[in-house]
Design a protein around this motif. Structure first.
Motif, mmCIF file in Angstrom:
data_model
loop_
_atom_site.group_PDB
_atom_site.id
_atom_site.type_symbol
_atom_site.label_atom_id
_atom_site.label_comp_id
_atom_site.label_asym_id
_atom_site.label_seq_id
_atom_site.Cartn_x
_atom_site.Cartn_y
_atom_site.Cartn_z
ATOM 1 N N LEU A 96 0.848 -1.190 0.000
ATOM 2 C CA LEU A 96 0.000 0.000 0.000
ATOM 3 C C LEU A 96 0.882 1.238 0.000
ATOM 4 C CD1 LEU A 96 -2.310 -1.282 2.843
ATOM 5 C CD2 LEU A 96 -2.835 -1.304 0.413
ATOM 6 N N ALA A 97 0.681 2.125 -0.963
ATOM 7 C CA ALA A 97 1.453 3.368 -1.001
ATOM 8 C C ALA A 97 1.002 4.258 0.153
ATOM 9 C CB ALA A 97 1.242 4.086 -2.329
ATOM 10 N N ASP A 98 1.948 4.805 0.879
ATOM 11 C CA ASP A 98 1.673 5.718 1.995
ATOM 12 C C ASP A 98 1.352 7.093 1.417
ATOM 13 O OD1 ASP A 98 1.566 7.162 4.320
ATOM 14 O OD2 ASP A 98 3.702 7.020 4.753
ATOM 15 N N ILE A 99 0.059 7.392 1.214
ATOM 16 C CA ILE A 99 -0.302 8.650 0.587
ATOM 17 C C ILE A 99 -0.137 9.835 1.530
ATOM 18 C CG2 ILE A 99 -1.807 7.591 -1.134
ATOM 19 C CD1 ILE A 99 -4.194 8.599 0.573
ATOM 20 N N GLY A 100 0.108 9.573 2.810
ATOM 21 C CA GLY A 100 0.389 10.646 3.756
ATOM 22 C C GLY A 100 1.694 11.354 3.420
ATOM 23 N N SER A 101 2.582 10.690 2.681
ATOM 24 C CA SER A 101 3.849 11.308 2.285
ATOM 25 C C SER A 101 3.791 11.883 0.871
ATOM 26 C CB SER A 101 4.983 10.283 2.378
ATOM 27 O OG SER A 101 4.766 9.215 1.479
ATOM 28 N N MET A 102 2.596 11.889 0.285
ATOM 29 C CA MET A 102 2.419 12.405 -1.064
ATOM 30 C C MET A 102 2.485 13.930 -1.041
ATOM 31 S SD MET A 102 -0.801 11.393 -3.436
ATOM 32 C CE MET A 102 -1.120 12.139 -4.994
ATOM 33 N N PRO A 103 3.403 14.524 -1.803
ATOM 34 C CA PRO A 103 3.526 15.982 -1.784
ATOM 35 C C PRO A 103 2.310 16.662 -2.426
ATOM 36 C CG PRO A 103 5.177 14.997 -3.247
ATOM 37 C CD PRO A 103 4.401 13.884 -2.647
ATOM 38 N N PRO A 104 1.999 17.883 -2.008
ATOM 39 C CA PRO A 104 0.879 18.610 -2.616
ATOM 40 C C PRO A 104 1.063 18.726 -4.124
ATOM 41 C CG PRO A 104 1.754 19.789 -0.714
ATOM 42 C CD PRO A 104 2.682 18.660 -0.991
ATOM 43 N N GLY A 105 0.001 18.517 -4.856
ATOM 44 C CA GLY A 105 0.048 18.625 -6.305
ATOM 45 C C GLY A 105 0.524 17.375 -7.021
ATOM 46 N N ALA A 106 1.021 16.376 -6.284
ATOM 47 C CA ALA A 106 1.484 15.134 -6.903
ATOM 48 C C ALA A 106 0.280 14.267 -7.263
ATOM 49 C CB ALA A 106 2.408 14.379 -5.965
ATOM 50 N N SER A 107 0.488 13.330 -8.144
ATOM 51 C CA SER A 107 -0.579 12.403 -8.498
ATOM 52 C C SER A 107 -0.105 10.978 -8.246
ATOM 53 C CB SER A 107 -0.990 12.582 -9.960
ATOM 54 O OG SER A 107 0.118 12.398 -10.800
ATOM 55 N N LEU A 108 -1.050 10.087 -8.106
ATOM 56 C CA LEU A 108 -0.725 8.678 -7.893
ATOM 57 C C LEU A 108 -0.101 8.093 -9.157
ATOM 58 C CD1 LEU A 108 -3.967 7.544 -6.056
ATOM 59 C CD2 LEU A 108 -1.704 7.870 -5.047
ATOM 60 N N PRO A 109 0.780 7.112 -9.008
ATOM 61 C CA PRO A 109 1.353 6.456 -10.187
ATOM 62 C C PRO A 109 0.247 5.776 -10.997
ATOM 63 C CG PRO A 109 2.542 5.837 -8.197
ATOM 64 C CD PRO A 109 1.327 6.581 -7.763
ATOM 65 N N ALA A 110 0.434 5.697 -12.296
ATOM 66 C CA ALA A 110 -0.525 5.023 -13.168
ATOM 67 C C ALA A 110 -0.538 3.529 -12.869
ATOM 68 C CB ALA A 110 -0.144 5.260 -14.628
ATOM 69 N N LEU A 111 -1.637 2.889 -13.186
ATOM 70 C CA LEU A 111 -1.720 1.438 -13.019
ATOM 71 C C LEU A 111 -0.600 0.757 -13.784
ATOM 72 C CD1 LEU A 111 -5.547 0.793 -13.385
ATOM 73 C CD2 LEU A 111 -4.197 0.735 -11.301
ATOM 74 N N ARG A 112 -0.045 -0.276 -13.187
ATOM 75 C CA ARG A 112 1.022 -1.112 -13.758
ATOM 76 C C ARG A 112 2.372 -0.399 -13.853
ATOM 77 N NH1 ARG A 112 -1.702 -5.567 -14.695
ATOM 78 N NH2 ARG A 112 -3.704 -5.538 -15.692
ATOM 79 N N THR A 113 2.493 0.779 -13.249
ATOM 80 C CA THR A 113 3.775 1.470 -13.214
ATOM 81 C C THR A 113 4.660 0.805 -12.176
ATOM 82 O OG1 THR A 113 2.744 3.570 -13.782
ATOM 83 C CG2 THR A 113 4.887 3.694 -12.725
ATOM 84 N N GLN A 114 5.905 0.558 -12.512
ATOM 85 C CA GLN A 114 6.846 -0.002 -11.550
ATOM 86 C C GLN A 114 7.344 1.140 -10.663
ATOM 87 O OE1 GLN A 114 10.000 -2.281 -13.280
ATOM 88 N NE2 GLN A 114 10.926 -2.711 -11.311
ATOM 89 N N VAL A 115 7.262 0.948 -9.353
ATOM 90 C CA VAL A 115 7.688 1.965 -8.398
ATOM 91 C C VAL A 115 8.680 1.356 -7.415
ATOM 92 C CG1 VAL A 115 5.534 3.279 -8.565
ATOM 93 C CG2 VAL A 115 5.759 1.499 -6.834
#
Length: 51
Positions: free
Chosen positions: A7-26
């Motif tokens: 699960l991506a920790d969206i609490g660390s997501m910077p303002p204005g950022a977007s979630l990675p696209a489906l099937r994107t390697q992270v």
């Protein structure tokens, strides 16, 4: 664990950022896990430098 859930920790997501696209390697750092249901919380590397 073959059926672990990451699960991506969206609490660390910077303002204005977007979630990675489906099937994107992270990549990232595991910041929490539970053995009970095989889940890990991951802080995505691309977001770490923005906090």
């Amino acid at each position: 664990m073959p059926h672990a859930v990451g699960l991506a920790d969206i609490g660390s997501m910077p303002p204005g950022a977007s979630l990675p696209a489906l099937r994107t390697q992270v990549s990232g750092e595991v910041v929490w896990h539970t053995d009970r249901n095989h889940q890990v919380r991951i802080r995505l590397s691309e977001w770490i430098d923005h906090n």
